[in-house]
Design a protein around this motif. Structure first.
Motif, mmCIF file in Angstrom:
data_model
loop_
_atom_site.group_PDB
_atom_site.id
_atom_site.type_symbol
_atom_site.label_atom_id
_atom_site.label_comp_id
_atom_site.label_asym_id
_atom_site.label_seq_id
_atom_site.Cartn_x
_atom_site.Cartn_y
_atom_site.Cartn_z
ATOM 1 N N GLN A 153 -16.847 6.846 -1.716
ATOM 2 C CA GLN A 153 -17.211 8.225 -1.404
ATOM 3 C C GLN A 153 -16.001 9.023 -0.921
ATOM 4 O O GLN A 153 -15.910 10.242 -1.144
ATOM 5 C CB GLN A 153 -18.298 8.249 -0.313
ATOM 6 N N GLU A 211 -27.253 6.106 -0.910
ATOM 7 C CA GLU A 211 -25.865 6.151 -1.370
ATOM 8 C C GLU A 211 -25.737 6.886 -2.694
ATOM 9 O O GLU A 211 -24.676 7.435 -3.007
ATOM 10 C CB GLU A 211 -25.307 4.732 -1.476
ATOM 11 N N SER A 229 -18.903 0.931 -0.951
ATOM 12 C CA SER A 229 -19.583 2.151 -1.404
ATOM 13 C C SER A 229 -19.128 3.352 -0.587
ATOM 14 O O SER A 229 -18.941 4.451 -1.137
ATOM 15 C CB SER A 229 -21.099 1.979 -1.287
ATOM 16 N N GLU A 265 -31.110 1.844 1.068
ATOM 17 C CA GLU A 265 -29.667 2.057 1.148
ATOM 18 C C GLU A 265 -29.103 2.492 -0.206
ATOM 19 O O GLU A 265 -28.284 3.421 -0.285
ATOM 20 C CB GLU A 265 -28.975 0.773 1.612
ATOM 21 N N GLY A 289 -22.839 4.659 4.588
ATOM 22 C CA GLY A 289 -22.415 3.358 4.105
ATOM 23 C C GLY A 289 -21.495 2.615 5.042
ATOM 24 O O GLY A 289 -21.515 1.383 5.104
#
Length: 486
Positions: free
Chosen positions: A186, A282, A182, A278, A308
């Protein structure tokens, strides 16, 4: 059938043979410790395949939020569409994880994982090609969210090939490293989008579709690699397709063994507000940094990735802590550690929201507290799955699926309550998420194992059978208890 029976025998022999040449393997062929660099061991090979496959799934599931500024004009998205798409992704993860649990129990985690990756890759590719409206964007995120069902297969596989003395660390490292997907999304997706638009001159309405070739290719590659791996599990853990299951061990008996255990529901609730937090962060972190600190798309993605990327060390640290306190204090230590760590993460989550709500928030200070929050939240996830393997031996996949689905449910409920409403600012919603997490951690005190004990009391001296009446079938067996407690 004879051929499949021979294959099962070969799989059992392949793992159990290591018990004679490797002191890190028990009599059932399970690894007693994690050795990531011992690549010749089948346990290590399965470990790396499992986390790399799940890494690709996390990358795919969170590929959209960091390039949302590019998707808005291309798909004519309204502000509410991003929240609806996030709910769609989380709903897909919930459905997929609930289905993946029984699939792992009946078919085996390797086959279930590989097939899921390939199916999700196809669905994601089709959604990326044909999406042209907000409804198409919701469909895109739904298809990507389905890939998160592989988390259950990942944890189930690790729980079967690692003995109780090392299962907490193996589960935590495999999931922790995979969760970094994840964070990678990003950073990589905005850079890939800019490269496609600026360097290759692709129109913006097409560029994001081309960028989605990255997660699709990752899912296909890892899915094929998992299916190509020839062995599933150590001896005594064979699956359908040649393996002889115990009498009456059909689909509904396996499901009932999990859903009838209150401990699975408690773990699902608590996991909903560690991993659920979480998931929420995210989904909103990149947009939070863009809006509150006026950062460009690439910088906001990098800032959000810091949350993350803590999975690299934080979730494994939770697994290490779970195994260590388990050796020292038994199940009571595992449960107290989960409660303490998750409660700390919840308090830090409240603090993140409060800091963001100040008139002139500090970017560095906010990021520092967010990273600390991520560390404790992710460590709590590792601690949770250090307990899951002890709930039910027969229905481990179902229990894993229920717990993992709890993360999606917690994120969906929190999103609908706090982030989808105009009543609250993002900062207020983050603070309320932390308060909810603090409350939902309290039921950990209710978890009790007759032979292992709980937070508030020790094991029962009269406990001689498993909690559901099956001798050494659903609860951990006596050797496992001994390894846990010594």
């Amino acid at each position: 059938m004879v051929t499949m029976g021979k294959k099962v025998d070969q799989e059992q022999s392949y793992y159990s043979d290591w018990a004679h040449i490797d002191h890190g393997v028990d009599a059932d062929g399970r690894a007693t410790e994690l050795r990531p660099l011992a690549l010749s061991r089948p346990h290590t090979q399965a470990f790396h395949l499992a986390w790399l496959s799940l890494f690709a799934c996390f990358f795919a599931a969170f590929a959209a939020p960091p390039i949302l500024p590019a998707l808005r004009p291309a798909l004519v998205l309204a502000p509410a569409d991003a929240s609806a798409a996030a709910v769609g992704s989380l709903s897909a993860a919930l459905v997929g994880r609930l289905a993946m649990g029984p699939a792992c129990d009946l078919l085996g985690p390797r086959r279930a994982s590989g097939v899921a990756s390939l199916v999700c890759a196809l669905a994601l590719a089709l959604a990326a090609v044909y999406a042209s409206s907000p409804a198409g964007f919701v469909a895109l995120r739904f298809c990507a969210g389905l890939s998160l069902s592989n988390f259950v297969a990942n944890q189930h596989w690790m729980s079967r090939i690692f003995a109780p003395s090392g299962v907490g660390l193996a589960n935590a490292v495999a999931a922790g490293w995979a969760n970094v997907g994840s964070a990678a999304a990003q950073v990589v997706m905005p850079l890939a989008y800019d490269l496609i638009v600026l360097r290759l001159g692709v129109p913006i309405t097409v560029a994001w579709r081309v960028a989605y070739l990255i997660p699709c290719a990752m899912l296909i590659t890892t899915g094929l690699a998992v299916l190509a791996f020839p062995y599933d599990l150590p001896s005594g853990c064979a699956y359908a397709g040649g393996a002889k299951r115990a009498k009456g061990e059909g689909f509904w008996n396996v499901v009932r063994g999990g859903v009838s255990d209150y401990r699975a529901w408690v773990l699902a609730l608590t996991y909903g507000y560690c991993y659920g937090v979480e998931l929420i962060m995210e989904n909103v972190a990149a947009d939070f940094f863009r809006r509150r600190f006026r950062l460009p798309m690439e910088a906001a993605g990098a800032a959000a990735a810091c949350f993350g990327v803590m999975n690299t060390v934080a979730r494994p640290a939770g697994g290490v802590a779970s195994d260590e306190v388990g050796r020292r204090f038994g199940m009571r230590g595992r449960l107290w550690a989960l409660w303490a760590v998750q409660s700390t993460g919840a308090v830090l989550c409240v603090l993140v929201g409060r800091m963001g709500a100040t008139e002139a928030p500090s970017l560095a200070a906010t990021m520092a507290v967010m990273v600390a929050c991520g560390a404790f939240v992710q460590a709590a996830s590792g601690l949770t799955f250090g307990i899951v393997p002890f709930v039910s031996k027969r229905s481990m996949g179902v229990v894993s699926g229920m717990t993992a689905s709890g993360g999606a449910v917690g994120a969906i409920v929190t999103n609908r309550l706090f982030f989808s409403s105009s009543r609250y600012t993002v900062e207020e919603a983050i603070s309320f998420t932390g308060l909810t997490s603090l409350l939902c951690t309290l039921p950990v005190a209710l978890i009790y194992f007759p032979r292992l004990g709980g937070m508030l009391c020790g094991p029962s001296e009269s406990a001689t059978v498993d909690h559901d009446g099956h001798d050494d079938d659903d609860d951990v067996n006596k050797d496992d208890d001994y390894m846990l407690l010594k």
